[in-house]
Design an enzyme around this catalytic site. Structure first.
Site, PDB file in Angstrom:
ATOM      1  N   ASP A 217       0.854  -1.181   0.000  1.00  0.00           N
ATOM      2  CA  ASP A 217       0.000   0.000   0.000  1.00  0.00           C
ATOM      3  C   ASP A 217       0.887   1.227   0.000  1.00  0.00           C
ATOM      4  OD1 ASP A 217      -2.061   1.795   0.224  1.00  0.00           O
ATOM      5  OD2 ASP A 217      -2.254   1.557   2.391  1.00  0.00           O
ATOM      6  N   PRO A 218       0.881   2.005  -1.037  1.00  0.00           N
ATOM      7  CA  PRO A 218       0.161   1.776  -2.278  1.00  0.00           C
ATOM      8  C   PRO A 218       0.903   0.752  -3.119  1.00  0.00           C
ATOM      9  CG  PRO A 218       1.467   3.742  -2.510  1.00  0.00           C
ATOM     10  CD  PRO A 218       1.698   3.228  -1.118  1.00  0.00           C
TER      11      PRO A 218
END
Length: 185
Positions: free
Chosen positions: A139-140
């Protein structure tokens, strides 16, 4: 070689250099190796790299210390002879590797957020016609890619997505046990 669709064009890549043999390396290398890519895992500790590639045809492990002047020529040769370099090293080590990728017009990606120094290379990567892809960790990164995969599948099956929410890293977790002397460091 495997063919993948990326940013509106089809590109064939056969060889991938993965720098680092930490805990996040094995799943990605296994996925790439199983997909037919020739992956070289390079690490200071070659035994860790060897364990990662165990049982993967076309993959190999090499010893290289990206911080060592004595390994600089070896590192450059590795970058030069691979289509893509993936750095799973600490973010502070990405810049010199990115510059080697630019020098040899090779694609580069990291799991790290984009530092100001990496952002400053954006135009050079564009001019060289190669991709510098950062923030492709969980993430991301995997969070976003898995979301697109799900949405594309819905569309391919004739469906429509009205709303999509992702809770990457925010999954349910049982409450911690009551603090006891045994649960403290």
């Amino acid at each position: 070689a495997s063919v993948y669709f990326f940013s509106g064009y089809i590109h064939t890549m056969a060889t991938i250099l993965c720098l680092g043999a930490g805990l996040v390396t094995a799943p990605g290398v296994r996925y790439l190796g199983d997909a037919g890519f020739q992956v070289t895992v390079a690490s200071r500790t070659v035994s860790k790299a060897e364990k990662i590639i165990e049982g993967l045809a076309g993959c190999k492990a090499v010893a290289v210390d990206v911080l060592s002047e004595s390994d600089a020529v070896k590192l450059e040769e590795l970058v030069k002879t691979h289509d893509l370099t993936i750095s799973l090293l600490p973010w502070t080590q990405h810049l010199p590797i990115a510059k080697l990728c630019l020098k040899h017009k090779k694609h580069f990606c990291t799991t790290s957020y984009i530092s100001d120094d990496m952002q400053a290379l954006d135009e050079e990567f564009k001019q060289a016609g190669v991709v510098c892809f950062n923030e492709c960790g969980v993430d991301p990164g995997m969070d976003h890619m898995s979301a697109v995969k799900i949405i594309d599948k819905v569309h391919a099956d004739g469906g429509k997505v009205n709303s999509f929410t992702s809770y990457c890293g925010g999954g349910p977790f049982p409450p911690p046990p009551k603090k006891t002397p045994h649960s403290s460091f």
